[in-house]
Design a protein around this motif. Structure first.
Motif, PDB file in Angstrom:
ATOM      1  N   MET A 131       0.836  -1.192   0.000  1.00  0.00           N
ATOM      2  CA  MET A 131       0.000   0.000   0.000  1.00  0.00           C
ATOM      3  C   MET A 131       0.871   1.241   0.000  1.00  0.00           C
ATOM      4  SD  MET A 131      -3.229  -0.533   2.418  1.00  0.00           S
ATOM      5  CE  MET A 131      -4.284  -1.918   2.209  1.00  0.00           C
ATOM      6  N   SER A 132       0.390   2.243  -0.654  1.00  0.00           N
ATOM      7  CA  SER A 132       1.128   3.483  -0.748  1.00  0.00           C
ATOM      8  C   SER A 132       0.398   4.602  -0.006  1.00  0.00           C
ATOM      9  CB  SER A 132       1.315   3.876  -2.212  1.00  0.00           C
ATOM     10  OG  SER A 132       1.863   5.166  -2.282  1.00  0.00           O
ATOM     11  N   LEU A 154      -2.471   7.460  -1.378  1.00  0.00           N
ATOM     12  CA  LEU A 154      -3.754   7.631  -0.685  1.00  0.00           C
ATOM     13  C   LEU A 154      -3.923   9.068  -0.205  1.00  0.00           C
ATOM     14  CD1 LEU A 154      -3.919   4.335   1.388  1.00  0.00           C
ATOM     15  CD2 LEU A 154      -5.507   5.036  -0.409  1.00  0.00           C
ATOM     16  N   LEU A 207     -10.749   6.738  -9.513  1.00  0.00           N
ATOM     17  CA  LEU A 207      -9.609   6.146  -8.797  1.00  0.00           C
ATOM     18  C   LEU A 207      -8.659   5.380  -9.700  1.00  0.00           C
ATOM     19  CD1 LEU A 207     -11.454   4.997  -5.562  1.00  0.00           C
ATOM     20  CD2 LEU A 207      -9.945   6.985  -5.852  1.00  0.00           C
ATOM     21  N   LEU A 222      -3.223   2.596  -7.295  1.00  0.00           N
ATOM     22  CA  LEU A 222      -3.817   2.058  -6.075  1.00  0.00           C
ATOM     23  C   LEU A 222      -4.120   0.581  -6.262  1.00  0.00           C
ATOM     24  CD1 LEU A 222      -6.449   4.878  -5.419  1.00  0.00           C
ATOM     25  CD2 LEU A 222      -4.414   4.434  -4.039  1.00  0.00           C
ATOM     26  N   GLU A 256      -6.876  -0.660  -1.453  1.00  0.00           N
ATOM     27  CA  GLU A 256      -6.878   0.804  -1.277  1.00  0.00           C
ATOM     28  C   GLU A 256      -8.121   1.425  -1.913  1.00  0.00           C
ATOM     29  OE1 GLU A 256      -2.127   1.723  -1.290  1.00  0.00           O
ATOM     30  OE2 GLU A 256      -3.069   1.070  -3.154  1.00  0.00           O
ATOM     31  N   ARG A 257      -8.446   0.980  -3.121  1.00  0.00           N
ATOM     32  CA  ARG A 257      -9.659   1.500  -3.773  1.00  0.00           C
ATOM     33  C   ARG A 257     -10.897   1.173  -2.940  1.00  0.00           C
ATOM     34  NH1 ARG A 257      -6.759   0.441  -8.415  1.00  0.00           N
ATOM     35  NH2 ARG A 257      -7.508  -1.670  -8.697  1.00  0.00           N
TER      36      ARG A 257
END
Length: 98
Positions: free
Chosen positions: A1-2, A6, A31, A36, A40-41
């Protein structure tokens, strides 16, 4: 994850009117512009503010995102999302004593 991606998305969604409108019209399409992952989405489309904060996202950004775009903008609902209350817990610890 970033976390950085985000946070960039949340910042845009809280300050850019056209971004808000595009997100409201088709969140998934909006998105797709960002790097992502599926998780995350999902956090963004489901307004999973607890998940976002656990991923390290700045709490002020999650709160702004909630206030600007959540279907239920009530801050009590936001706080419940951040701290789910179990069946054995009381939401408020203060009580009147007699």
């Amino acid at each position: 994850m970033s976390r950085n991606v985000l946070e960039k998305v949340l910042h845009q969604l809280t300050v850019d009117r056209s971004a808000k409108q595009r997100f409201r019209e088709d969140a998934d399409a909006y998105l797709r512009r960002f790097a992502l992952g599926e998780a995350e989405r999902a956090m963004l489309t489901q307004f999973d503010v607890l998940g976002l904060q656990q991923a390290g996202v700045n709490p002020m950004l999650t709160m702004g995102f909630w206030q600007e775009l959540s279907p239920d903008r009530d801050m009590r609902a936001y706080m419940k999302k951040l701290r789910p209350v179990g069946s054995a817990e009381a939401l408020h610890s203060a009580a009147l004593k007699r």
